[in-house]
Design an enzyme around this catalytic site. Structure first.
Site, mmCIF file in Angstrom:
data_model
loop_
_atom_site.group_PDB
_atom_site.id
_atom_site.type_symbol
_atom_site.label_atom_id
_atom_site.label_comp_id
_atom_site.label_asym_id
_atom_site.label_seq_id
_atom_site.Cartn_x
_atom_site.Cartn_y
_atom_site.Cartn_z
ATOM 1 N N PRO A 275 0.809 -1.211 0.000
ATOM 2 C CA PRO A 275 0.000 0.000 0.000
ATOM 3 C C PRO A 275 0.849 1.271 0.000
ATOM 4 C CG PRO A 275 0.100 -0.914 2.212
ATOM 5 C CD PRO A 275 0.873 -1.851 1.331
ATOM 6 N N TYR A 317 -4.071 13.901 -13.684
ATOM 7 C CA TYR A 317 -5.128 12.890 -13.602
ATOM 8 C C TYR A 317 -6.507 13.525 -13.464
ATOM 9 C CZ TYR A 317 -1.024 10.457 -11.586
ATOM 10 O OH TYR A 317 0.217 9.955 -11.311
ATOM 11 N N CYS A 343 3.316 29.137 -16.099
ATOM 12 C CA CYS A 343 2.813 29.550 -17.413
ATOM 13 C C CYS A 343 2.269 28.360 -18.190
ATOM 14 C CB CYS A 343 3.933 30.226 -18.191
ATOM 15 S SG CYS A 343 4.626 31.587 -17.266
ATOM 16 N N TYR A 372 1.696 10.902 -3.755
ATOM 17 C CA TYR A 372 1.936 11.324 -5.140
ATOM 18 C C TYR A 372 1.888 12.840 -5.294
ATOM 19 C CZ TYR A 372 1.201 6.364 -5.599
ATOM 20 O OH TYR A 372 1.301 5.003 -5.424
HETATM 21 C C1 LIG Z 1 2.339 2.249 -7.266
HETATM 22 C C2 LIG Z 1 2.471 0.854 -6.829
HETATM 23 C C3 LIG Z 1 1.990 0.482 -5.565
HETATM 24 C C4 LIG Z 1 1.273 1.428 -4.639
HETATM 25 O O1 LIG Z 1 0.006 1.770 -5.102
HETATM 26 P P1 LIG Z 1 -0.982 2.609 -4.187
HETATM 27 O O2 LIG Z 1 -2.147 2.847 -5.061
HETATM 28 O O3 LIG Z 1 -0.302 3.874 -3.803
HETATM 29 O O4 LIG Z 1 -1.316 1.789 -2.997
HETATM 30 C C5 LIG Z 1 2.197 -0.826 -5.169
HETATM 31 N N1 LIG Z 1 2.831 -1.733 -5.976
HETATM 32 C C6 LIG Z 1 3.294 -1.388 -7.195
HETATM 33 C C7 LIG Z 1 3.990 -2.405 -8.016
HETATM 34 C C8 LIG Z 1 3.130 -0.098 -7.665
HETATM 35 O O5 LIG Z 1 3.581 0.227 -8.877
#
Ligand SMILES: *Cc1c(COP(=O)(O)O)cnc(C)c1O
Length: 417
Positions: A275, A317, A343, A372
């Site tokens: 996570p 996004y 800009c 992020y």
């Molecule tokens: C980005 C990513 C995660 C984390 O995803 P979340 O949506 O932030 O929980 C876990 N594993 C892999 C391989 C990822 O690329």
């Protein structure tokens, strides 16, 4: 849970006045709640209970050393996608044995670094990658534990840029071909094929998609075990969504893990999850100061000192972040666009948003900005990257200094004799 609350008309984080932080640390700046991060981590840990598990926090969501240290001390493992993230985890005192190395494009140099550090697992995404890891492990006389990242072909129902689990995406190996890949990989003598992994995308609001992926992966595990593979580990990836809009119903960590747990009970499998957003997303805000108000083309603009360079999610996004004034003024509401100084027309933090009227000098919090956010910051328009602050035990401290103009040109000037 969100750590931000209103006390006496002032926005606070875990009881600490956010205006006071803005006054001293300056704006824009990110502020994170240590308590919320730990609470989310523990929600995963507690829900797994006595089922053998490792929670590998996805460093790419927020790689600040202070946050990584906090999680390492709580017993977290880490999911990394680059040598740079490995460097951060080791600096933060993370246990390399609890690190999984994910990513479709690992370079030989990065694989070497990971082998040297002794990372716990490689989540491999292609057969040439398996061959590379095997040959580099052989050269060291080492064995690398690998899991194939399989693509379970389920729809994550999230933004197209962060959906990864369909066959058309670049990630993983088609689950229908996975068995054949495992069989062919038997010839790699320096690989231990002990795991299966998946990750279908990010900000998934319906756990149903995650469960469907989990079921397909567990079916594959059963088939592999029947063929004599000693699969001990299943990595279900990350992806759990968080509440961005007041009306969003984010999936509960405990329920999701409870459902996973019920599926692996009695299988003697070790469970892993990766996570990112669901640990740090709700724990952070971005503070910004209003510079100007402007009405043009019949639109009200609130121009602030934070920009897409600090928080690109709305531009990238089309993401929604709640924006709150730090002080409740009792002024009437207006529909506004909250925009930055860069800009680019895409430089906005919120569009067509109802907001209590704010004036130049007022402070705003862009909420649910812990994931992020800073990690995607750039120095476009020669904007130094902003400061990061951690609120912990009723106090706060700067955990990353605001960059200076000197930082902006580091490496560009000829070396002095
Ligand atoms: C980005 C990513 C995660 C984390 O995803 P979340 O949506 O932030 O929980 C876990 N594993 C892999 C391989 C990822 O690329």
């Amino acid at each position: 849970m969100r750590p931000v609350a209103c006390h006496n008309h002032n926005l606070t984080m875990d009881g600490v006045d956010l205006s006071a932080i803005a006054a001293k640390a300056g704006t824009p700046c990110y502020v994170y709640s240590a308590a919320t991060i730990l609470e989310n981590f523990r929600a995963y840990d507690v829900a797994f209970g006595d089922t053998p598990h490792t929670i590998c926090y996805a460093v790419k969501a927020n790689g600040n050393l202070a946050l990584l240290r906090l999680l390492a001390q709580a017993g977290s493992g880490f999911d990394i996608v680059s040598g740079g993230e490995l460097f951060r985890v080791l600096k933060a005192g993370g246990d390399p044995a609890k690190v999984v190395f994910s990513g479709v494009g690992k370079t030989a140099a990065e694989v070497e670094e990971a082998l040297a550090a002794g990372v716990g697992y490689f989540n491999c995404e292609s057969e040439p990658e398996l061959a590379l890891i095997d040959s580099l492990a052989a050269r060291r006389g080492a064995n690398a534990r690998v899991a194939l990242r399989v693509n379970p072909d389920v729809e994550a129902d999230t933004h197209a840029h962060i959906s990864t689990g369909r066959l058309a995406h670049k990630f993983g190996v088609d689950i229908g071909e996975a068995e054949a890949v495992y069989v062919r990989a038997r010839r790699h003598e320096n690989l231990s094929l002990e795991g299966v992994s998946c990750h279908i995308g990010s900000n998934v609001m319906q756990p149903g998609a995650l469960m469907e992926a989990a079921d397909r992966v567990l079916d594959l595990v059963a088939r592999l075990r029947a063929q004599g593979f000693h699969i001990r580990n299943v990595d279900f990836g990350g992806g759990l969504g968080v509440q961005y809009r007041p009306e969003d119903a984010a999936p509960a960590i405990g329920e999701y893990i409870g459902a996973l747990r019920s599926r692996i009970e009695g299988t003697d499998l070790h469970a892993m999850v990766e996570p990112g957003r669901s640990i740090v997303g709700a724990a952070g805000v971005l503070l910004a100061r209003v510079l100007y108000r402007k009405n043009t083309g019949g639109k009200e603009f609130v121009i602030v000192d934070a920009a897409m360079t600090d928080q690109i999610r709305p531009a990238l996004y089309d993401a929604y972040h709640e924006v709150l004034p730090l002080r409740q003024s009792g002024r009437g509401k207006l529909t506004v666009d909250v925009v930055g100084p860069v800009c680019e027309t895409g430089d906005f933090l919120a569009r067509g948003r109802e907001l209590a009227e704010v004036l130049p000098g007022d402070l705003l919090a862009v909420c649910t900005a812990g994931a992020y956010g800073f990690v995607q910051a750039s120095t476009y328009n020669a904007r130094p990257r902003v400061a990061e602050v951690l609120v912990e035990n009723g106090c706060w401290r700067v955990v990353r200094k605001r960059e200076t103009y000197a930082d902006l040109i580091r490496g560009e000037e000829p070396e002095k004799e």
